[in-house]
Design an enzyme around this catalytic site. Structure first.
Site, PDB file in Angstrom:
ATOM      1  N   VAL B 134      44.040  29.754  15.683  1.00 18.55           N
ATOM      2  CA  VAL B 134      44.381  29.638  14.254  1.00 18.55           C
ATOM      3  C   VAL B 134      45.711  30.337  14.012  1.00 18.55           C
ATOM      4  CG1 VAL B 134      43.695  30.225  11.895  1.00 18.55           C
ATOM      5  CG2 VAL B 134      41.942  29.665  13.583  1.00 18.55           C
ATOM      6  N   LYS B 206      40.544  24.488  12.164  1.00 22.14           N
ATOM      7  CA  LYS B 206      40.867  25.909  11.966  1.00 22.14           C
ATOM      8  C   LYS B 206      40.004  26.514  10.867  1.00 22.14           C
ATOM      9  CE  LYS B 206      45.437  25.089  13.813  1.00 22.14           C
ATOM     10  NZ  LYS B 206      46.772  24.544  13.508  1.00 22.14           N
TER      11      LYS B 206
END
Lengths: 427, 427
Positions: B134, B206
């Site tokens: 992420v 994410k």
């Protein structure tokens, strides 16, 4: 997961200390579950009993003598939150000599006695954590240590004083300096005596802490260029905005030509720089490193719970890690002199409103080979005496521009307080 | 400081894998000095030999069979960097079953097989780190785990896809969608096939990873509302800007009324929101928690060296900590339905330029008790067919506004593709 027991003592039950007490009471079970660490507050210390009463701390958990904590064999971690440098150093010294880990939020202590504390720690192998000393609740110290230091850090730039940032934000809405300070006090974002905030010294303490954390270098306050926001007017903010900039009080550290450039001053920051949009009481620190590039961390730079949360994260960190990282301090770099700073500049100078005056000023700039990028001359909409002229220069040396300004100051038609601010153009 | 030896195997020598190899070779001595950890690359694996040649990896340090790494008794940490979910899962499974710690940058793997991987790990007590999955180089996962999770996390909002953000930034300079994508490809910020970026699925992966990290909750992609940026025009960006907003593709997770609200869509973000000023290829994640308040982390969301630096920080982290944190997953929350979302909305609708049409539209809104905050009707300066009308509504339910739009769509004078975007007004 094996449960680790950690016994702590909190010294200083002011705003942050009370916050730490509250969060730990509220979160003890959560911290056990998440991290496998059982944090027990063995004892709290304060010279006053008012927080003791408010927090309903029992007599057996309270003391007015810090030595009861620093010399308690059951205490693993001493948390120093009294502020100031004299007694705080005594506490730190006694804690370390008694084999404790130390946590502090005290940037003044770290800036003035950090080297001595490190020396003491090196004898015991114990650790110091100080997340709350820079950027309040923002987890910047931990992030630098755990994730950024792998790479070479090239520079940092930070908005690290909420009072100044709040005042500058109000001033950008045409509120003048003195009124903005009063409003900041009323809103709880400035102390009654906010001298250390406004004059840049608080930010300078944080720059010292960051220079140590990012570069492993010790800096003395007296070797830094430090300027506060006292001379900024709402007119400056207005003009800057029209030119695509904001004015922010920046704490800066960077390695340039094998020198350490560490300074604090208001600067013009381009509106597309992420620091430009850090407004009101918020803080942010931008760290530029070799592989990561620019990284910025943004959040509340002060306040009871954010700052206390940073202290609690330090307790967890110090409990989970065998050893602190050792920042390489082998190289000693000499300080970069602000006179050598090459930058574009913002110059505000007041002239009597007569024909030819501006021409004289620009020709002085010409004598020093200072090229002009833009000029704004707006009589009328300013509260500054005389006619303020704003000049944006192209890149030149701070030293050279100052020489030109000194020459201008000798002219009768020039006002007393020209303002010179560097323009930070790149991220 | 006792030197800890850590042996790693890198599987996948694409962009990130090559970056990890480079950084480790360059930084091995620095990491030893800083952290007391000696990281040795035991072996690298790839199906192609091109990176092996470029990086000058010796035959003995290279293999084409991942099992040579996952089953090597000398390997402590397996780093999976091949992407995709099938083989990547096999690698992860084999690594965990052989008692290895696992590091991955693979958000698709975590989003689709995260629960299975956790189950495998729970049997061995080994750990997984996934910082690079992420926000690329941004140290957000570590920061959440070490510093924010102490507090209850209320929500996160992130700009987590550099391609989309770059395209939207170009579109705000009046470049249309298709041209912006081409420019992003040319500049290296978009893949030749950037479908997963543009349609929001990459961001959704994410969001799943962050929901797990922030809330300890498993989310399935099919239960999320996911919308990409395909229907945004440069006219929308222009109008938004005039109204004080920017349009950003947001990944959002929040706990609301004991439900988990997880979604991906473009939204209007007020210009004073720190996310609004995250432009070009940059990413940022804003996490709101109880004591800390809003915290934002900003940096490069992609790129070889930033992402590789995040992987290296994971190696150090996994080597320094005995155990990972255990995020509480006791509570199972059901998903919040996007239909119930209460928000202000931005509606763009195309009308034939006849008198009375706008009146019909506003009266439909009236029938559904949708209050109008602002209307912009600018014929002329748009590339959209018909006359685009922009309506900003006051707070209402997504469901209700959609009902009204469906009614509008049945009218002959209404264009085919009305655009409806939530307005994220608060930080």
């Amino acid at each position: 997961m094996v449960m680790k027991k950690v016994n702590i003592g909190i010294i200083g039950l002011g705003t942050i200390g009370s916050g730490v007490y509250k969060i730990l009471n509220e979160r003890r079970a959560r911290i056990k579950k998440l991290y496998g660490i059982d944090i027990k507050i063995v004892r709290c210390c304060d010279i006053s009993e008012s927080s003791k009463r408010k927090l309903k701390i029992s007599n057996s958990q309270f003391t007015k003598d810090f030595r009861v904590i620093t010399r308690d064999k059951n205490v693993d971690v001493v948390i120093e939150l009294i502020g100031g440098t004299k007694v705080a150093y005594k506490i730190s010294e006694d804690a370390i000599k008694n084999g404790k880990n130390l946590i502090t939020a005290n940037k003044a202590l770290l800036a003035e006695r950090g080297k001595d504390i490190d020396k003491l720690l090196s004898k015991t192998g114990k650790n110091i954590n100080y997340e709350a000393s820079v950027g309040g609740g923002i987890p910047i110290i931990g992030t630098i240590r755990d994730s950024i230091l792998i790479n070479n850090i090239l520079s940092f730039q930070g908005i690290m004083n909420g009072t100044c940032n709040y005042v500058l934000s109000l001033m950008s809405r045409k509120i003048e300096f003195q009124d903005a300070i009063k409003a900041a006090q009323k809103a709880g974002f400035a102390e009654t005596d906010s001298t250390l905030d406004i004059n840049g010294k608080d930010t300078a303490h944080k720059v010292v802490v960051l220079c140590k954390t990012c570069f492993g270098l010790d800096v003395k306050l007296k070797d830094m260029f430090i300027e506060g926001i006292e001379n900024i007017t709402s007119y400056d903010l207005d003009c800057s905005e029209k030119l695509g900039y904001k004015i922010k009080l920046l704490g800066i550290g960077r390695i340039i030509n094998n020198h350490l450039d560490a300074r604090v001053h208001p600067a013009l920051v381009r509106q597309d720089n992420p620091l430009a949009n850090v407004d009101n009481e918020f803080n942010a620190i931008l760290v530029n490193s070799k592989n990561l590039g620019p990284f910025m961390s943004y959040g509340y730079g002060a306040g009871m719970l954010p700052t206390a949360s940073a202290v609690v994260s330090d307790i967890i960190r110090i409990s989970r890690e065998d050893s602190n990282i050792k920042i390489n301090q082998a190289k000693r770099l000499s300080m970069y002199k602000i006179d050598n700073l090459e930058s574009k500049f913002y110059l505000r100078i007041e002239l009597q409103d007569e024909s030819g005056n501006l021409g004289t000023i620009t020709s002085i700039l010409g004598q020093y080979k200072i090229s002009i990028d833009k000029i704004i001359q707006n009589s009328g909409d300013s509260k500054v005496k005389g006619v303020p002229v704003i000049i944006l220069t192209k890149k030149n040396k701070f030293h050279t521009v100052n020489k030109a300004i000194n020459k201008m100051k000798k002219l009768k038609f020039v006002g007393n307080n020209p303002l010179l601010l560097p323009i930070e153009d790149s991220i």
